[in-house]
Motif scaffolding. Structure first.
Motif, PDB file in Angstrom:
ATOM      1  N   ASP A   1      49.946 -10.523  42.387  1.00 34.82           N
ATOM      2  CA  ASP A   1      48.562 -10.438  41.924  1.00 34.82           C
ATOM      3  C   ASP A   1      48.393 -10.801  40.450  1.00 34.82           C
ATOM      4  O   ASP A   1      47.300 -10.686  39.886  1.00 34.82           O
ATOM      5  CB  ASP A   1      47.995  -9.040  42.185  1.00 34.82           C
ATOM      6  CG  ASP A   1      48.752  -7.948  41.411  1.00 34.82           C
ATOM      7  OD1 ASP A   1      49.663  -8.287  40.625  1.00 34.82           O
ATOM      8  OD2 ASP A   1      48.429  -6.757  41.594  1.00 34.82           O
ATOM      9  N   GLY A   2      49.505 -11.227  39.807  1.00 36.21           N
ATOM     10  CA  GLY A   2      49.440 -11.644  38.413  1.00 36.21           C
ATOM     11  C   GLY A   2      49.720 -10.548  37.411  1.00 36.21           C
ATOM     12  O   GLY A   2      49.830 -10.824  36.217  1.00 36.21           O
ATOM     13  N   SER A   3      49.823  -9.296  37.872  1.00 32.82           N
ATOM     14  CA  SER A   3      50.138  -8.190  36.970  1.00 32.82           C
ATOM     15  C   SER A   3      51.645  -8.124  36.740  1.00 32.82           C
ATOM     16  O   SER A   3      52.424  -8.760  37.454  1.00 32.82           O
ATOM     17  CB  SER A   3      49.642  -6.872  37.565  1.00 32.82           C
ATOM     18  OG  SER A   3      50.334  -6.579  38.773  1.00 32.82           O
TER      19      SER A   3
ATOM     20  N   GLU B   1      57.299 -26.317  40.282  1.00 30.34           N
ATOM     21  CA  GLU B   1      55.851 -26.443  40.162  1.00 30.34           C
ATOM     22  C   GLU B   1      55.334 -25.650  38.966  1.00 30.34           C
ATOM     23  O   GLU B   1      55.737 -24.504  38.747  1.00 30.34           O
ATOM     24  CB  GLU B   1      55.171 -25.953  41.446  1.00 30.34           C
ATOM     25  CG  GLU B   1      55.451 -26.840  42.651  1.00 30.34           C
ATOM     26  CD  GLU B   1      54.753 -26.348  43.903  1.00 30.34           C
ATOM     27  OE1 GLU B   1      53.951 -25.379  43.794  1.00 30.34           O
ATOM     28  OE2 GLU B   1      55.007 -26.908  44.979  1.00 30.34           O
ATOM     29  N   GLU B   2      54.413 -26.255  38.224  1.00 31.24           N
ATOM     30  CA  GLU B   2      53.839 -25.607  37.052  1.00 31.24           C
ATOM     31  C   GLU B   2      52.645 -24.721  37.398  1.00 31.24           C
ATOM     32  O   GLU B   2      52.246 -23.879  36.584  1.00 31.24           O
ATOM     33  CB  GLU B   2      53.414 -26.666  36.038  1.00 31.24           C
ATOM     34  CG  GLU B   2      54.544 -27.558  35.566  1.00 31.24           C
ATOM     35  CD  GLU B   2      54.041 -28.771  34.824  1.00 31.24           C
ATOM     36  OE1 GLU B   2      53.092 -28.627  34.025  1.00 31.24           O
ATOM     37  OE2 GLU B   2      54.569 -29.886  35.066  1.00 31.24           O
ATOM     38  N   ASN B   3      52.074 -24.903  38.592  1.00 33.59           N
ATOM     39  CA  ASN B   3      50.904 -24.106  38.984  1.00 33.59           C
ATOM     40  C   ASN B   3      51.239 -22.618  38.976  1.00 33.59           C
ATOM     41  O   ASN B   3      52.231 -22.195  39.559  1.00 33.59           O
ATOM     42  CB  ASN B   3      50.429 -24.510  40.382  1.00 33.59           C
ATOM     43  CG  ASN B   3      49.859 -25.918  40.414  1.00 33.59           C
ATOM     44  OD1 ASN B   3      49.430 -26.421  39.377  1.00 33.59           O
ATOM     45  ND2 ASN B   3      49.851 -26.539  41.575  1.00 33.59           N
ATOM     46  N   GLY B   4      50.413 -21.838  38.320  1.00 33.78           N
ATOM     47  CA  GLY B   4      50.627 -20.398  38.281  1.00 33.78           C
ATOM     48  C   GLY B   4      51.532 -19.921  37.172  1.00 33.78           C
ATOM     49  O   GLY B   4      51.688 -18.705  36.980  1.00 33.78           O
ATOM     50  N   LEU B   5      52.165 -20.839  36.427  1.00 29.78           N
ATOM     51  CA  LEU B   5      53.023 -20.432  35.321  1.00 29.78           C
ATOM     52  C   LEU B   5      52.198 -19.734  34.247  1.00 29.78           C
ATOM     53  O   LEU B   5      51.115 -20.181  33.884  1.00 29.78           O
ATOM     54  CB  LEU B   5      53.722 -21.656  34.717  1.00 29.78           C
ATOM     55  CG  LEU B   5      54.681 -21.383  33.553  1.00 29.78           C
ATOM     56  CD1 LEU B   5      55.929 -20.658  34.059  1.00 29.78           C
ATOM     57  CD2 LEU B   5      55.069 -22.686  32.856  1.00 29.78           C
ATOM     58  N   SER B   6      52.704 -18.639  33.731  1.00 26.16           N
ATOM     59  CA  SER B   6      51.998 -17.902  32.685  1.00 26.16           C
ATOM     60  C   SER B   6      51.820 -18.755  31.439  1.00 26.16           C
ATOM     61  O   SER B   6      52.670 -19.580  31.102  1.00 26.16           O
ATOM     62  CB  SER B   6      52.773 -16.632  32.313  1.00 26.16           C
ATOM     63  OG  SER B   6      52.879 -15.756  33.401  1.00 26.16           O
ATOM     64  N   GLU B   7      50.726 -18.531  30.765  1.00 28.09           N
ATOM     65  CA  GLU B   7      50.543 -19.084  29.432  1.00 28.09           C
ATOM     66  C   GLU B   7      51.235 -18.146  28.443  1.00 28.09           C
ATOM     67  O   GLU B   7      51.268 -16.919  28.644  1.00 28.09           O
ATOM     68  CB  GLU B   7      49.056 -19.187  29.089  1.00 28.09           C
ATOM     69  CG  GLU B   7      48.268 -20.113  29.989  1.00 28.09           C
ATOM     70  CD  GLU B   7      48.552 -21.577  29.719  1.00 28.09           C
ATOM     71  OE1 GLU B   7      49.070 -21.889  28.614  1.00 28.09           O
ATOM     72  OE2 GLU B   7      48.255 -22.403  30.600  1.00 28.09           O
TER      73      GLU B   7
END
Length: 277
Positions: free
Chosen positions: A18-20, A70-76
């Protein structure tokens, strides 16, 4: 998030679906662990920000493309800075290892190119100012590959080189290619100075494209200080006036290398690159 992290030795943080982020160490059997299938960035967090953030992001993304990740979803990195500020604030200096590895299990053939991330965080310790004794590695050589300049999780050559260094009671070990060209140090890039001219192995040697290395080269260019990148033999290093190693934690000077003493006086301009400000 566990508030007990404030007094810590080592903490592992995992990014959830979920990104947390949460702490825990129950997902060891992944492709990073099993195959070294991934990359990492060692970074310095100081005064609420990641130092040299753009250089770290660029290197990581470049390595991901080489490994078909894949770079999609990689944290900034800005997201990671927010996380670190939430837990530790902007008063503590941290050493942050950002691990990015391929998701899925599978065998040698990956099931996916999506990535999983983790953070390993320590209290920051700067590079030692002086390394008293060093030598060439007799056992380990660095081989150039399409990914040898990347910070991959497959770091066994450096582990074994530092085992050799430790067994000899030394402070540093210098690695070469199978053809005898100078490559890098056990956990750092390598520079040396002869009559005011700086030298460093090129990436053709198989050395890591270090962020600290990049920052020093930029400094030399901006200040019109002569330097050369290339393939150099072991005897070239032994003719130096000064030898220094560098990574993002700072610069160390070698006092004695292969039983020969070198000038260990520090260069203030280079040191200023790594000041915690």
């Amino acid at each position: 998030m566990n508030s007990g992290m404030v007094g810590f030795d080592t903490v592992f943080l995992y990014k959830n679906q979920d990104g947390s982020w949460s702490d825990g160490a129950d997902e060891f059997h992944n492709r990073g662990f099993l195959f070294g299938d991934g990359l990492f960035e060692t970074m310095v967090f100081v005064k609420g920000r990641i130092r040299f953030a753009n250089q770290h992001s660029d290197r990581l993304v470049s390595g991901m493309r080489i490994l078909y990740l894949e770079e999609n979803g990689l944290s900034e990195l800005s997201e990671i800075e927010v996380l670190l500020n939430e837990i530790w604030g902007d008063k503590k200096s941290l050493r942050v290892r950002w691990n990015v590895y391929r998701a899925g299990s599978g065998k040698y053939t990956p099931e996916t190119n999506t990535v999983i991330e983790s953070l390993q965080i320590h209290t920051f310790q700067p590079a030692p100012k002086l390394k008293e004794k060093a030598c060439f590695s007799q056992n380990i050589h660095i081989h150039k590959t399409p990914w040898s300049h990347c910070k991959t999780l497959s770091a066994l050559p450096y582990v074994m080189a530092n085992q050799e260094r430790k067994s000899k009671g030394l402070d540093e070990v210098i690695l070469t290619t199978p053809d005898g060209f100078i490559c890098e140090a056990g956990a750092a890039n390598l520079f040396w100075v002869k009559s005011g001219h700086y030298f460093t192995p090129s990436l053709d040697s198989g050395c890591i494209a270090g962020v600290g290395r990049s920052m020093i080269l930029d400094y030399l260019r901006e200040n019109n200080i002569p330097f050369s990148e290339g393939l150099f033999k072991m005897e070239d290093l032994l003719k130096a006036d000064q030898i220094l190693t560098t990574n993002v934690t700072g610069i160390s000077y070698l006092q004695s290398f292969e039983n020969k003493d070198f000038n260990a006086n520090r260069e203030k301009g280079l040191d200023s690159i790594f000041e915690l400000n």
